[in-house]
Enzyme design. Structure first.
Site: not given
Ligand code: NOJ
Length: 745
Positions: A279-282
């Site tokens: 995933s991307d950050w958060g």
């Protein structure tokens, strides 16, 4: 430090036959030993304790979680010492599964290369591959296993700060560059200690964020998605990219982090992608803000089922997946599949054989100051520069010319970037303590080129974002003393990048006023523009006699700029994005549809698809760039006016260097399908070749066209070609072309 590691249970049965197992068999053996908690641990990625590239969540005894087998990967941990320190802890976990260290190695690690959009302007695939190779060599020597690059998002809105990270507006060019970069990062293949795992991001359509505002929504037809936004991802997957990263945006209402259509149907289904998706950050947790899920529990459910294999920093997986599996909401097969994908990469990287194989201090030291890398960087840096204007052949400058009345020549270097160092590095670059020595400024680059018969003068004029003109008087006085002015303006390194969208993309502060003041001196002025995106600078474009667009060129920026200024390199860069006249034209791109009421030109406005107050054309079109020589194009010759399946035709032009210097032209091939079951763009790039010719030399440049080049997605999303008439265009930019036609039967 060789350290033969295998999971504890396996270790006992570590026989010669176990060694001979294939990677899938080894992965299965490890998987069998893992508890559910340990499996989910592999799907969890945390930021390291030393640096951050996103909003931090306070942790929660990170180190003991690694020891408990609850972390599969870390980001933002670099350097042999630090990576080793954390790997040591992972080696204390029950199964001793090594950590993967990921990092944003976007355009270099120790040696910083031009920002990717700048490199794209070189159109030199080999040079880009080499650049990625250098980045991988340096970063892998510093303990990094995995880069979050290449960013392959098509971007048609220069307000979006992240245009600097990609290859621009075109899917064909973007696909070629995606392939080159993946090959460069992964080198001869995972398993070599100088290979970094690549990560194609951001899957998908992040570059189409509404209004160019970062993290914003994306709403587009599936046809446009397939035709424009997905091809570079497909190219990256085909080139063997080890991983993909999904994106912050929702796509047509479904956040990319849980988008099963993207991740399961297309990527892992149709494209048979065998790597894993992070995933991307958060971004998994951010689906709460999107209004797609109520809480992190639902977020974990949606993302795991949607196809995200690893959770970067949202903690949704580590907190909720065990429960979700026990409740039967996430099937064990989903978990096993994700973990297998992750473990496979760890095996392919050789980390199970030796988790410390990237932790070699001697290698790290050897790659720290590698002069060959600087030479490779300088080569692509000079190729990335685009000559936008050169009236009366003001450029190149002579190295030895004398000044007025045989006096010593004086060159004035003016502007906020004339002596800039770290601003030359751009966003997504590292600050090394010796940057002030290693990074060359424009001033230093020029200084090295000229002899004692030239005196350099300097005045800053203003700072990047100044609102006052207090420094102008000195700058004007300096210009007046000089024979020639080199004026360096643009964006500071943090003005284009993540979360750096701008609604007005002119020169920041009073810089355009500075240009006006200096041009008003009547001295010959060369404007150098440093930026991460296409900027808007109409006054400068109309009044300055010479303009070089230099992007952010990296460690050797000053030398590369001087190479071009003084003619040691004849500029060959071509724009990978259209440069608008005003923000009001955005999005503006060359491969638009014709519409039912196309305007023939800017006077043709009556009930036409035009603006009443603005041109329909960009200031500088896609593919545009001048040289210190000129090229002429003869008519397009086709080998056959009819194209059929299995019988490709050729399109040729005679290219002639009509100027007085050797130069390299990027010859571009475009096609137009005149009538389609869905409307087709007025031009689509289908090929390009870089041709170097001596003065007066000619060469026939030939492209092969097959039915494959005529394919498009119809309204049922089938990738087809249709019989009918096509136009072929060949030229030095998307606007300056010669053309003919053929019929596809
Ligand atoms: C967020 C960015 O969107 C992504 O490109 C990057 O790789 C991660 N942060 C990690 O830094």
């Amino acid at each position: 430090m060789k350290h033969l590691i295998l999971c504890a249970g396996l270790l006992a049965s570590m026989t010669v036959s176990a060694q001979r197992k294939t990677i899938p068999q080894k992965v299965d053996s490890v998987l069998k030993l893992m508890t559910l908690d340990e499996k989910i641990g592999q799907m969890n990625q945390y930021n390291g304790p030393w640096a951050a590239t996103g909003p931090l969540t306070n942790d929660d005894n990170l180190l003991s979680q690694i020891k408990d087998g609850k972390v599969g990967s870390m980001l933002n941990v670099t350097g042999v010492k630090r990576t080793k320190e954390l790997q040591d802890i992972a080696m204390q976990s029950r199964l001793k599964i090594p950590l993967l260290f990921g990092q944003d190695i976007i355009h270099g690690y120790r040696t910083i290369f031009p920002v990717p959009l700048g490199e794209a302007a070189s159109w030199d695939l080999e040079a880009m591959e080499k650049g990625a190779r250098v980045a991988a060599t340096e970063a892998s020597a510093a303990g990094v296993h995995w880069t979050f690059a290449p960013m392959v998002d098509i971007a048609r809105d220069p307000r979006w700060g992240r245009v600097m990270e990609g290859a621009g507006e075109d899917p064909y060019l973007g696909s070629k560059i995606a392939t080159a970069r993946v090959k460069g990062f992964q080198g001869k293949g995972l398993g070599n200690t100088d290979a970094l795992m690549a990560c194609a991001k951001h899957f998908a359509a992040y570059g189409a964020a509404v209004g160019g505002r970062d993290y914003n929504s994306v709403d587009m037809s599936l046809r446009q998605l397939h035709e424009v936004y997905l091809p570079p991802f497909k190219a990256a997957a085909d080139a063997g990219a080890a991983t993909f990263m999904n994106s912050f945006n929702d796509l047509n209402g479904i956040p990319a982090s849980a988008n099963a259509y993207l991740m399961r149907t297309i990527l892992k289904g149709e494209w048979k992608f065998k790597g894993f998706v992070v995933s991307d950050w958060g971004s998994i947790g951010e689906m709460i803000n999107h209004g797609y899920v109520k809480d992190n529990y639902e977020a974990a459910l949606a993302s795991a089922n949607g196809g995200s294999d690893m959770d970067m920093e949202s903690r949704s997986y580590i907190q909720h997946l065990v429960k979700l599996v026990k409740e039967g909401k996430v099937k064990m097969t989903v978990i096993d599949n994700a973990v297998k994908r992750i473990l496979t990469k760890k095996f392919e990287m050789g980390l199970f054989d030796d988790p410390y194989r990237f932790s070699d201090e001697a290698r790290e030291k050897a790659q720290w100051n590698n002069p060959e890398h600087l030479a490779i960087e300088r080569d692509i840096a000079k190729k990335s520069i685009v000559l936008l204007k050169n009236e009366h052949s003001l450029l190149p400058l002579s190295k030895t010319a004398i000044g007025k009345d045989n006096a010593q020549r004086q060159i004035a270097l003016i502007g906020p970037f004339a002596k800039a160092k770290s601003d030359n590095l751009g966003f997504w670059s590292y600050d090394w303590p010796d940057d002030s020595i290693r990074v060359t400024s424009l001033y230093e680059g020029v200084q090295k080129k000229v002899g004692a018969d030239t005196k350099l003068l300097y005045a800053k004029g203003c700072n990047v974002n100044d609102t006052v003109t207090a420094g102008f008087a000195e700058a004007v006085a300096t210009a007046l003393q000089s024979d020639i002015v080199i004026l360096s303006v643009g964006e500071a390194r943090d003005m284009s990048g993540e979360a750096k969208s701008r609604s007005s993309i002119g020169f920041p502060g009073v810089q355009e006023q500075l240009v006006k003041a200096i041009v008003a001196t009547g001295k010959p002025v060369i404007v150098m523009i440093s930026a991460g995106r296409p900027l808007i600078f109409n006054w400068t474009a109309d009044h300055a006699p010479a303009i070089l667009y230099t992007w952010w060129l990296g460690t050797t920026a000053g030398d590369a700029m001087a190479d071009v200024l003084f003619g040691d390199y004849n500029p060959s860069g071509k724009l990978p994005m259209s440069f608008p006249i005003t923000e009001g034209q955005i999005p503006i791109y060359y491969s638009h549809f014709n519409t039912g009421r196309p305007a023939q030109n800017d006077s043709d406005r009556n009930y036409r698809s035009s603006y009443t107050d603005l041109s329909i054309y960009p200031k500088f079109p896609f593919g545009y760039g001048l040289h210190y020589t000129t090229f002429s194009y003869g008519p397009v010759q086709l080998s056959n006016g009819v194209l059929q399946k299995g019988k490709p035709i050729t399109a040729s032009v005679v290219l002639k260097n009509t100027g007085a210097r050797a130069g390299t032209e990027t010859v571009q091939l475009y096609l137009r399908d005149l009538v389609g079951s869905v409307v087709r763009p007025v031009k689509e790039l289908k090929g390009f070749q870089q041709i170097t010719l001596q003065p007066g030399e000619s060469k026939t440049v030939t492209f092969t066209i097959s039915v494959e080049d005529c394919r498009f997605y119809n309204d049922k999303l089938q990738y087809i070609y249709e019989p009918g008439e096509f136009r072929v265009f060949i030229g030095g930019s998307s606007r300056d072309v010669v053309e003919t036609g053929f019929v596809l039967k």
